[in-house]
Write an enzyme that holds these catalytic residues in place. Structure first.
Site, PDB file in Angstrom:
ATOM      1  N   HIS A 117       0.842  -1.194   0.000  1.00  0.00           N
ATOM      2  CA  HIS A 117       0.000   0.000   0.000  1.00  0.00           C
ATOM      3  C   HIS A 117       0.873   1.237   0.000  1.00  0.00           C
ATOM      4  CE1 HIS A 117      -3.388   2.629   0.850  1.00  0.00           C
ATOM      5  NE2 HIS A 117      -2.604   3.244   1.707  1.00  0.00           N
ATOM      6  N   SER A 164      -7.555   3.447   9.642  1.00  0.00           N
ATOM      7  CA  SER A 164      -8.317   3.532   8.403  1.00  0.00           C
ATOM      8  C   SER A 164      -7.612   2.772   7.280  1.00  0.00           C
ATOM      9  CB  SER A 164      -8.491   5.016   8.042  1.00  0.00           C
ATOM     10  OG  SER A 164      -8.883   5.184   6.706  1.00  0.00           O
ATOM     11  N   ASP A 199     -15.277   2.491   8.028  1.00  0.00           N
ATOM     12  CA  ASP A 199     -14.234   3.438   7.618  1.00  0.00           C
ATOM     13  C   ASP A 199     -14.794   4.473   6.651  1.00  0.00           C
ATOM     14  OD1 ASP A 199     -11.460   4.448   7.235  1.00  0.00           O
ATOM     15  OD2 ASP A 199     -11.825   3.723   5.207  1.00  0.00           O
ATOM     16  N   ARG A 249     -14.801  12.642   9.288  1.00  0.00           N
ATOM     17  CA  ARG A 249     -13.530  13.295   9.642  1.00  0.00           C
ATOM     18  C   ARG A 249     -13.190  14.392   8.648  1.00  0.00           C
ATOM     19  NH1 ARG A 249      -9.877   8.561   9.118  1.00  0.00           N
ATOM     20  NH2 ARG A 249      -8.240  10.092   9.385  1.00  0.00           N
ATOM     21  N   LYS A 297      -8.619  -1.384   5.655  1.00  0.00           N
ATOM     22  CA  LYS A 297      -8.909  -1.711   4.256  1.00  0.00           C
ATOM     23  C   LYS A 297      -8.006  -2.829   3.750  1.00  0.00           C
ATOM     24  CE  LYS A 297      -9.049   2.768   3.707  1.00  0.00           C
ATOM     25  NZ  LYS A 297      -9.297   4.180   3.475  1.00  0.00           N
TER      26      LYS A 297
HETATM   27  N1  URA Z   1      -6.106   7.572   3.691  1.00  0.00           N
HETATM   28  C1  URA Z   1      -6.981   6.716   4.257  1.00  0.00           C
HETATM   29  O1  URA Z   1      -7.290   5.686   3.677  1.00  0.00           O
HETATM   30  N2  URA Z   1      -7.471   6.998   5.456  1.00  0.00           N
HETATM   31  C2  URA Z   1      -7.158   8.114   6.144  1.00  0.00           C
HETATM   32  O2  URA Z   1      -7.634   8.308   7.226  1.00  0.00           O
HETATM   33  C3  URA Z   1      -6.260   9.013   5.537  1.00  0.00           C
HETATM   34  C4  URA Z   1      -5.755   8.715   4.318  1.00  0.00           C
END
Ligand code: URA
Ligand code: CA
Length: 434
Positions: free
Chosen positions: A82, A183, A161, A168, A187
Protein backbone atom coordinates in the site's frame (compact mmCIF):
# COMPACT_ATOMS: atom_id res chain seq x y z
CA UNK A 1 -23.58 1.57 27.33
CA UNK A 2 -24.02 5.26 26.53
CA UNK A 3 -22.13 7.12 23.82
CA UNK A 4 -21.96 10.13 26.15
CA UNK A 5 -19.78 8.16 28.58
CA UNK A 6 -17.46 6.94 25.82
CA UNK A 7 -16.91 10.53 24.63
CA UNK A 8 -16.32 11.75 28.18
CA UNK A 9 -13.83 8.98 28.92
CA UNK A 10 -11.75 9.75 25.83
CA UNK A 11 -12.05 13.50 26.42
CA UNK A 12 -10.43 12.89 29.81
CA UNK A 13 -7.56 10.93 28.24
CA UNK A 14 -8.50 7.43 29.35
CA UNK A 15 -8.11 4.19 27.42
CA UNK A 16 -11.32 2.83 25.86
CA UNK A 17 -12.11 -0.85 26.32
CA UNK A 18 -12.68 -3.22 23.39
CA UNK A 19 -16.43 -3.18 24.19
CA UNK A 20 -16.54 0.62 24.03
CA UNK A 21 -14.70 0.73 20.70
CA UNK A 22 -16.93 -1.95 19.12
CA UNK A 23 -19.97 -0.16 20.55
CA UNK A 24 -19.29 3.12 18.77
CA UNK A 25 -18.04 1.58 15.51
CA UNK A 26 -21.02 -0.76 15.17
CA UNK A 27 -23.51 1.80 16.43
CA UNK A 28 -22.27 4.40 13.98
CA UNK A 29 -22.19 1.98 11.03
CA UNK A 30 -25.81 0.99 11.72
CA UNK A 31 -26.89 4.61 12.04
CA UNK A 32 -27.79 4.24 15.73
CA UNK A 33 -25.28 6.83 16.95
CA UNK A 34 -25.60 10.31 15.43
CA UNK A 35 -22.87 12.20 13.57
CA UNK A 36 -22.56 14.85 16.26
CA UNK A 37 -21.58 12.39 18.96
CA UNK A 38 -19.09 10.56 16.75
CA UNK A 39 -17.66 13.95 15.67
CA UNK A 40 -17.05 14.79 19.31
CA UNK A 41 -15.34 11.44 19.86
CA UNK A 42 -13.13 11.90 16.77
CA UNK A 43 -12.08 15.30 18.09
CA UNK A 44 -11.34 13.80 21.52
CA UNK A 45 -9.19 11.12 19.83
CA UNK A 46 -7.49 13.83 17.79
CA UNK A 47 -6.35 15.55 20.99
CA UNK A 48 -5.95 12.58 23.37
CA UNK A 49 -4.55 9.97 20.95
CA UNK A 50 -5.11 6.22 21.32
CA UNK A 51 -2.93 3.51 22.84
CA UNK A 52 -1.48 0.81 20.59
CA UNK A 53 -4.10 -1.61 21.87
CA UNK A 54 -6.97 0.83 21.17
CA UNK A 55 -5.66 1.37 17.63
CA UNK A 56 -5.60 -2.38 16.94
CA UNK A 57 -9.12 -2.82 18.32
CA UNK A 58 -10.45 0.10 16.26
CA UNK A 59 -8.90 -1.47 13.16
CA UNK A 60 -10.49 -4.86 13.90
CA UNK A 61 -13.88 -3.31 14.56
CA UNK A 62 -13.74 -1.50 11.19
CA UNK A 63 -12.65 -4.70 9.39
CA UNK A 64 -15.58 -6.60 10.94
CA UNK A 65 -18.07 -3.87 9.99
CA UNK A 66 -18.33 -5.27 6.43
CA UNK A 67 -17.26 -8.03 4.05
CA UNK A 68 -13.85 -9.63 4.32
CA UNK A 69 -12.29 -11.10 1.21
CA UNK A 70 -11.37 -14.75 1.55
CA UNK A 71 -8.16 -15.52 -0.34
CA UNK A 72 -7.54 -18.85 1.44
CA UNK A 73 -7.78 -20.77 -1.85
CA UNK A 74 -4.60 -19.04 -2.95
CA UNK A 75 -1.51 -21.00 -1.97
CA UNK A 76 1.32 -19.17 -0.24
CA UNK A 77 1.57 -16.03 1.84
CA UNK A 78 -0.32 -13.21 0.14
CA UNK A 79 1.55 -9.93 0.54
CA UNK A 80 -0.14 -6.67 -0.32
CA UNK A 81 1.56 -3.33 -0.86
CA UNK A 82 0.00 0.00 0.00
CA UNK A 83 1.24 3.46 -0.84
CA UNK A 84 -0.08 6.53 0.95
CA UNK A 85 -0.30 8.15 -2.47
CA UNK A 86 1.99 9.92 -4.82
CA UNK A 87 2.31 11.48 -8.24
CA UNK A 88 3.57 9.36 -11.11
CA UNK A 89 4.01 6.49 -8.66
CA UNK A 90 4.64 3.62 -11.05
CA UNK A 91 5.74 1.17 -8.32
CA UNK A 92 2.72 -1.17 -8.29
CA UNK A 93 3.02 -1.79 -12.04
CA UNK A 94 6.62 -2.87 -11.52
CA UNK A 95 6.38 -4.58 -8.15
CA UNK A 96 3.43 -6.87 -8.85
CA UNK A 97 5.07 -8.83 -11.71
CA UNK A 98 8.56 -8.45 -10.21
CA UNK A 99 7.80 -10.17 -6.89
CA UNK A 100 5.43 -12.61 -8.62
CA UNK A 101 8.37 -13.70 -10.76
CA UNK A 102 9.91 -15.00 -7.50
CA UNK A 103 6.78 -16.95 -6.61
CA UNK A 104 5.20 -14.37 -4.25
CA UNK A 105 1.41 -14.47 -4.79
CA UNK A 106 0.08 -10.97 -5.60
CA UNK A 107 -3.72 -10.78 -5.42
CA UNK A 108 -4.24 -7.11 -6.12
CA UNK A 109 -7.53 -5.34 -5.67
CA UNK A 110 -7.18 -1.92 -7.13
CA UNK A 111 -9.14 1.20 -7.74
CA UNK A 112 -9.30 3.84 -10.41
CA UNK A 113 -7.59 7.18 -10.05
CA UNK A 114 -9.28 10.28 -8.72
CA UNK A 115 -7.78 13.76 -8.66
CA UNK A 116 -4.04 14.04 -9.10
CA UNK A 117 -3.09 10.45 -8.23
CA UNK A 118 -3.50 7.72 -10.80
CA UNK A 119 -5.13 4.32 -10.41
CA UNK A 120 -3.40 1.06 -11.26
CA UNK A 121 -6.35 -0.26 -13.28
CA UNK A 122 -6.49 2.88 -15.44
CA UNK A 123 -2.78 2.57 -16.14
CA UNK A 124 -2.99 -1.11 -17.09
CA UNK A 125 -5.94 -0.43 -19.41
CA UNK A 126 -3.54 1.51 -21.66
CA UNK A 127 -2.55 -1.94 -22.94
CA UNK A 128 -5.30 -2.65 -25.51
CA UNK A 129 -7.57 -5.53 -24.49
CA UNK A 130 -6.50 -5.65 -20.85
CA UNK A 131 -9.47 -5.79 -18.49
CA UNK A 132 -10.27 -6.55 -14.86
CA UNK A 133 -13.85 -7.78 -15.39
CA UNK A 134 -13.11 -11.28 -14.14
CA UNK A 135 -14.97 -13.36 -11.56
CA UNK A 136 -13.56 -13.90 -8.10
CA UNK A 137 -12.88 -17.53 -9.02
CA UNK A 138 -10.97 -16.52 -12.16
CA UNK A 139 -9.00 -14.05 -10.06
CA UNK A 140 -8.03 -16.76 -7.57
CA UNK A 141 -7.17 -19.24 -10.35
CA UNK A 142 -4.99 -16.65 -12.10
CA UNK A 143 -3.06 -15.89 -8.92
CA UNK A 144 -2.49 -19.59 -8.35
CA UNK A 145 -1.33 -20.05 -11.96
CA UNK A 146 0.69 -16.87 -12.63
CA UNK A 147 1.18 -15.56 -9.07
CA UNK A 148 -0.36 -12.24 -10.06
CA UNK A 149 -3.75 -10.85 -11.01
CA UNK A 150 -5.55 -7.53 -10.65
CA UNK A 151 -9.29 -7.15 -10.08
CA UNK A 152 -11.51 -4.15 -9.34
CA UNK A 153 -12.71 -3.54 -5.81
CA UNK A 154 -15.78 -5.59 -4.99
CA UNK A 155 -18.00 -6.11 -1.99
CA UNK A 156 -18.91 -3.93 0.92
CA UNK A 157 -15.46 -3.45 2.47
CA UNK A 158 -15.07 -1.51 5.75
CA UNK A 159 -18.32 0.52 5.67
CA UNK A 160 -17.36 1.89 9.11
CA UNK A 161 -14.23 3.44 7.62
CA UNK A 162 -16.21 4.99 4.76
CA UNK A 163 -18.58 6.70 7.19
CA UNK A 164 -15.88 7.74 9.64
CA UNK A 165 -13.63 9.07 6.89
CA UNK A 166 -16.41 11.24 5.41
CA UNK A 167 -17.20 12.57 8.86
CA UNK A 168 -13.53 13.30 9.64
CA UNK A 169 -13.22 15.07 6.33
CA UNK A 170 -15.73 17.74 7.40
CA UNK A 171 -14.78 17.97 11.09
CA UNK A 172 -11.03 18.70 10.75
CA UNK A 173 -10.08 15.30 12.20
CA UNK A 174 -8.48 13.60 9.20
CA UNK A 175 -4.98 14.42 10.34
CA UNK A 176 -4.75 12.11 13.33
CA UNK A 177 -2.18 9.27 13.40
CA UNK A 178 -4.38 6.66 15.16
CA UNK A 179 -7.32 7.44 12.85
CA UNK A 180 -5.28 7.38 9.63
CA UNK A 181 -3.38 4.24 10.64
CA UNK A 182 -6.53 2.29 11.52
CA UNK A 183 -8.32 3.53 8.40
CA UNK A 184 -5.58 2.38 6.02
CA UNK A 185 -4.90 -0.91 7.82
CA UNK A 186 -8.58 -1.86 8.05
CA UNK A 187 -8.91 -1.71 4.26
CA UNK A 188 -5.79 -3.82 3.67
CA UNK A 189 -6.83 -6.41 6.23
CA UNK A 190 -10.39 -6.68 4.92
CA UNK A 191 -8.94 -7.23 1.42
CA UNK A 192 -7.46 -10.50 2.62
CA UNK A 193 -3.71 -9.86 2.76
CA UNK A 194 -1.66 -12.11 5.05
CA UNK A 195 1.17 -9.60 5.20
CA UNK A 196 1.45 -5.94 4.26
CA UNK A 197 4.22 -3.67 2.95
CA UNK A 198 3.60 0.05 3.35
CA UNK A 199 5.16 2.84 1.35
CA UNK A 200 4.66 5.94 3.45
CA UNK A 201 5.45 8.97 1.32
CA UNK A 202 6.78 12.19 2.73
CA UNK A 203 7.54 15.61 1.26
CA UNK A 204 5.67 18.40 -0.48
CA UNK A 205 3.68 16.07 -2.75
CA UNK A 206 2.64 13.71 0.05
CA UNK A 207 -0.17 13.46 2.54
CA UNK A 208 2.44 13.42 5.36
CA UNK A 209 4.56 16.47 4.54
CA UNK A 210 6.73 16.11 7.63
CA UNK A 211 9.22 13.24 7.94
CA UNK A 212 8.59 12.73 11.66
CA UNK A 213 4.83 12.45 11.11
CA UNK A 214 5.50 9.95 8.33
CA UNK A 215 7.67 7.84 10.64
CA UNK A 216 5.10 7.93 13.39
CA UNK A 217 2.35 6.86 10.98
CA UNK A 218 4.52 4.03 9.66
CA UNK A 219 5.29 2.78 13.17
CA UNK A 220 1.60 2.98 14.09
CA UNK A 221 0.60 0.85 11.09
CA UNK A 222 3.37 -1.72 11.62
CA UNK A 223 2.25 -2.07 15.25
CA UNK A 224 -1.41 -2.55 14.26
CA UNK A 225 -0.44 -5.17 11.67
CA UNK A 226 1.60 -7.16 14.16
CA UNK A 227 -1.11 -6.97 16.84
CA UNK A 228 -3.77 -8.35 14.50
CA UNK A 229 -1.54 -11.13 13.15
CA UNK A 230 -0.66 -9.60 9.78
CA UNK A 231 3.08 -9.16 9.59
CA UNK A 232 3.75 -5.62 8.36
CA UNK A 233 6.80 -3.60 7.28
CA UNK A 234 7.12 -0.02 6.07
CA UNK A 235 9.37 2.23 4.05
CA UNK A 236 9.45 6.01 4.32
CA UNK A 237 10.12 7.37 0.85
CA UNK A 238 10.45 10.77 -0.76
CA UNK A 239 7.56 12.43 -2.57
CA UNK A 240 8.96 15.94 -2.75
CA UNK A 241 9.18 15.37 -6.51
CA UNK A 242 7.42 12.82 -8.75
CA UNK A 243 8.87 9.30 -8.87
CA UNK A 244 10.57 8.37 -12.13
CA UNK A 245 10.07 10.54 -15.21
CA UNK A 246 6.59 9.56 -16.43
CA UNK A 247 3.24 10.87 -15.15
CA UNK A 248 0.18 9.57 -17.00
CA UNK A 249 -1.29 6.19 -17.79
CA UNK A 250 0.35 4.91 -21.00
CA UNK A 251 3.54 6.84 -20.21
CA UNK A 252 3.82 5.06 -16.88
CA UNK A 253 3.21 1.65 -18.44
CA UNK A 254 6.12 2.33 -20.78
CA UNK A 255 8.24 3.40 -17.82
CA UNK A 256 7.25 0.23 -15.94
CA UNK A 257 8.23 -1.95 -18.92
CA UNK A 258 11.65 -0.28 -19.09
CA UNK A 259 12.09 -0.75 -15.34
CA UNK A 260 11.14 -4.43 -15.56
CA UNK A 261 13.85 -4.77 -18.23
CA UNK A 262 16.41 -3.25 -15.85
CA UNK A 263 16.52 0.03 -17.80
CA UNK A 264 14.23 2.16 -15.64
CA UNK A 265 14.79 5.42 -13.74
CA UNK A 266 17.14 5.04 -10.79
CA UNK A 267 14.72 6.27 -8.12
CA UNK A 268 11.80 4.11 -9.29
CA UNK A 269 14.03 1.04 -9.57
CA UNK A 270 15.53 1.58 -6.13
CA UNK A 271 12.15 2.04 -4.44
CA UNK A 272 10.84 -1.12 -6.11
CA UNK A 273 13.87 -3.08 -4.89
CA UNK A 274 13.47 -1.81 -1.31
CA UNK A 275 9.72 -2.49 -1.17
CA UNK A 276 10.09 -5.72 -3.15
CA UNK A 277 12.71 -7.10 -0.72
CA UNK A 278 10.26 -6.61 2.12
CA UNK A 279 7.50 -8.38 0.17
CA UNK A 280 9.79 -11.29 -0.63
CA UNK A 281 10.88 -11.66 3.02
CA UNK A 282 7.30 -11.45 4.32
CA UNK A 283 6.25 -14.10 1.80
CA UNK A 284 9.13 -16.26 3.08
CA UNK A 285 10.82 -16.48 -0.32
CA UNK A 286 14.03 -15.01 1.13
CA UNK A 287 15.55 -15.05 4.61
CA UNK A 288 16.86 -11.51 4.66
CA UNK A 289 16.22 -8.21 2.91
CA UNK A 290 19.69 -8.49 1.30
CA UNK A 291 18.93 -11.92 -0.12
CA UNK A 292 15.51 -10.72 -1.35
CA UNK A 293 17.08 -7.76 -3.10
CA UNK A 294 19.65 -9.93 -4.85
CA UNK A 295 16.93 -12.25 -6.20
CA UNK A 296 14.90 -9.27 -7.44
CA UNK A 297 17.92 -7.68 -9.13
CA UNK A 298 18.59 -10.93 -10.97
CA UNK A 299 15.05 -11.08 -12.35
CA UNK A 300 15.25 -7.47 -13.56
CA UNK A 301 18.31 -8.30 -15.67
CA UNK A 302 17.60 -11.89 -16.81
CA UNK A 303 14.25 -11.00 -18.41
CA UNK A 304 12.08 -13.01 -16.00
CA UNK A 305 10.31 -10.01 -14.45
CA UNK A 306 9.47 -8.61 -17.88
CA UNK A 307 8.21 -11.98 -19.15
CA UNK A 308 6.04 -12.21 -16.04
CA UNK A 309 4.47 -8.83 -16.77
CA UNK A 310 3.61 -10.02 -20.26
CA UNK A 311 2.07 -13.29 -19.04
CA UNK A 312 0.00 -11.36 -16.49
CA UNK A 313 -1.31 -8.83 -19.03
CA UNK A 314 -2.03 -11.44 -21.70
CA UNK A 315 -3.98 -13.64 -19.25
CA UNK A 316 -6.32 -10.69 -18.70
CA UNK A 317 -6.76 -9.96 -22.40
CA UNK A 318 -3.80 -7.60 -22.97
CA UNK A 319 -2.10 -7.42 -26.36
CA UNK A 320 1.39 -8.97 -26.05
CA UNK A 321 2.77 -7.11 -29.05
CA UNK A 322 2.23 -3.81 -27.24
CA UNK A 323 4.28 -5.01 -24.28
CA UNK A 324 7.08 -6.05 -26.66
CA UNK A 325 6.82 -2.76 -28.50
CA UNK A 326 5.65 0.01 -26.14
CA UNK A 327 5.63 2.46 -29.05
CA UNK A 328 2.26 0.88 -29.88
CA UNK A 329 0.74 2.22 -26.63
CA UNK A 330 -1.80 5.07 -27.03
CA UNK A 331 -0.03 8.22 -28.19
CA UNK A 332 -0.99 11.87 -27.85
CA UNK A 333 -1.27 14.00 -30.99
CA UNK A 334 0.63 16.99 -29.56
CA UNK A 335 4.00 16.97 -27.82
CA UNK A 336 4.75 20.36 -26.26
CA UNK A 337 8.13 21.04 -24.69
CA UNK A 338 8.36 23.33 -21.69
CA UNK A 339 11.82 24.90 -21.68
CA UNK A 340 13.97 26.39 -18.93
CA UNK A 341 13.87 30.18 -18.93
CA UNK A 342 17.20 30.44 -17.06
CA UNK A 343 20.28 28.30 -16.61
CA UNK A 344 21.04 26.72 -13.22
CA UNK A 345 20.08 23.73 -11.11
CA UNK A 346 16.58 22.37 -10.58
CA UNK A 347 15.81 23.28 -6.96
CA UNK A 348 12.31 21.84 -6.68
CA UNK A 349 9.56 20.15 -8.68
CA UNK A 350 6.30 20.42 -6.80
CA UNK A 351 4.86 16.93 -7.20
CA UNK A 352 1.20 17.64 -6.53
CA UNK A 353 1.14 20.58 -8.96
CA UNK A 354 2.50 18.31 -11.69
CA UNK A 355 -0.16 15.77 -10.75
CA UNK A 356 -2.79 18.46 -11.19
CA UNK A 357 -1.21 19.52 -14.50
CA UNK A 358 -1.34 15.92 -15.76
CA UNK A 359 -4.99 15.74 -14.70
CA UNK A 360 -5.76 18.95 -16.61
CA UNK A 361 -4.22 17.32 -19.70
CA UNK A 362 -6.73 14.49 -19.28
CA UNK A 363 -4.55 11.88 -17.53
CA UNK A 364 -6.66 11.97 -14.35
CA UNK A 365 -10.26 12.38 -13.31
CA UNK A 366 -11.52 15.68 -11.93
CA UNK A 367 -14.70 13.89 -10.81
CA UNK A 368 -15.59 10.19 -10.57
CA UNK A 369 -17.53 10.48 -13.84
CA UNK A 370 -14.74 12.05 -15.92
CA UNK A 371 -13.36 10.09 -18.88
CA UNK A 372 -9.60 9.82 -18.89
CA UNK A 373 -7.22 10.14 -21.81
CA UNK A 374 -4.79 7.21 -21.54
CA UNK A 375 -2.21 8.89 -23.79
CA UNK A 376 -2.09 12.20 -21.93
CA UNK A 377 0.54 13.11 -19.38
CA UNK A 378 3.94 14.56 -18.68
CA UNK A 379 7.47 13.28 -19.32
CA UNK A 380 10.05 14.97 -17.15
CA UNK A 381 13.53 15.42 -18.56
CA UNK A 382 15.07 16.88 -15.42
CA UNK A 383 14.83 16.04 -11.74
CA UNK A 384 15.81 17.94 -8.61
CA UNK A 385 19.59 18.45 -8.49
CA UNK A 386 20.07 18.25 -12.29
CA UNK A 387 21.71 21.18 -14.04
CA UNK A 388 19.92 22.77 -16.94
CA UNK A 389 20.77 25.39 -19.57
CA UNK A 390 18.44 28.16 -20.65
CA UNK A 391 16.24 26.88 -23.50
CA UNK A 392 16.74 23.22 -22.64
CA UNK A 393 13.48 21.24 -22.24
CA UNK A 394 12.47 20.61 -18.62
CA UNK A 395 9.60 18.37 -19.60
CA UNK A 396 7.27 17.43 -22.46
CA UNK A 397 3.49 17.63 -22.27
CA UNK A 398 1.63 14.83 -24.06
CA UNK A 399 -1.77 16.18 -25.01
CA UNK A 400 -4.61 15.52 -27.40
CA UNK A 401 -5.72 19.13 -27.02
CA UNK A 402 -3.87 22.17 -28.32
CA UNK A 403 -5.18 24.37 -25.54
CA UNK A 404 -2.53 23.88 -22.87
CA UNK A 405 -1.76 27.46 -21.79
CA UNK A 406 -3.21 27.02 -18.30
CA UNK A 407 -1.16 23.85 -17.84
CA UNK A 408 2.03 25.61 -18.92
CA UNK A 409 1.34 28.45 -16.45
CA UNK A 410 0.90 25.94 -13.62
CA UNK A 411 4.08 24.09 -14.56
CA UNK A 412 6.20 27.20 -14.85
CA UNK A 413 5.45 28.04 -11.22
CA UNK A 414 6.03 24.42 -10.12
CA UNK A 415 9.57 23.82 -11.38
CA UNK A 416 12.10 26.14 -9.80
CA UNK A 417 15.55 26.58 -11.36
CA UNK A 418 18.08 28.63 -9.37
CA UNK A 419 21.82 29.20 -9.38
CA UNK A 420 22.10 27.61 -5.92
CA UNK A 421 23.72 24.20 -5.74
CA UNK A 422 21.03 21.65 -4.83
CA UNK A 423 21.64 18.04 -3.80
CA UNK A 424 19.47 15.23 -5.10
CA UNK A 425 16.90 14.47 -2.37
CA UNK A 426 17.22 11.34 -0.26
CA UNK A 427 14.90 8.67 -1.68
CA UNK A 428 14.54 6.28 1.26
CA UNK A 429 14.39 7.93 4.68
CA UNK A 430 13.78 4.89 6.79
CA UNK A 431 12.86 1.22 6.75
CA UNK A 432 10.62 0.11 9.60
CA UNK A 433 10.34 -3.57 10.37
CA UNK A 434 9.47 -3.50 14.11
N1 URA B 1 -6.11 7.57 3.69
C1 URA B 1 -6.98 6.72 4.26
O1 URA B 1 -7.29 5.69 3.68
N2 URA B 1 -7.47 7.00 5.46
C2 URA B 1 -7.16 8.11 6.14
O2 URA B 1 -7.63 8.31 7.23
C3 URA B 1 -6.26 9.01 5.54
C4 URA B 1 -5.76 8.72 4.32
CA1 CA C 1 6.61 7.62 -12.78
Amino acid sequence: MRMYDVIEKKRDGMELTDEEIYFFVNGYTKGEIPDYQVSALMMAIYFQDMTEKERATLTKAMVESGDQIDLSEITGIKVDKHSTGGVGDTTTLVLAPLVASLGVPVAKMSGRGLGHTGGTIDKLESVPGFHTEITNQQFIDLVNKNKVSVIGQTGNLTPADKKLYSLRDVTATVNSIPLIASSIMSKKIASGADAIVLDVKTGAGAFMKDINDAKELARAMVSIGKQVGRNTMAVISDMSQPLGYAIGNALEVKEAIETLQGKGPKDLTELCLVLGSQMVVLAEKAKSLEEGRKLLEENLTNGKAFEHFKTFLVSQGGDASVVDNPDLLPKASNLIEVKATTSGTVKSIIADHLGTAAMMLGAGRATKESEIDLAAGIMLHKKVGDSVSKGEPLLTLHSNSKNVDAVIDLIQSSIIVTDEKTEKPTLIYDVITE
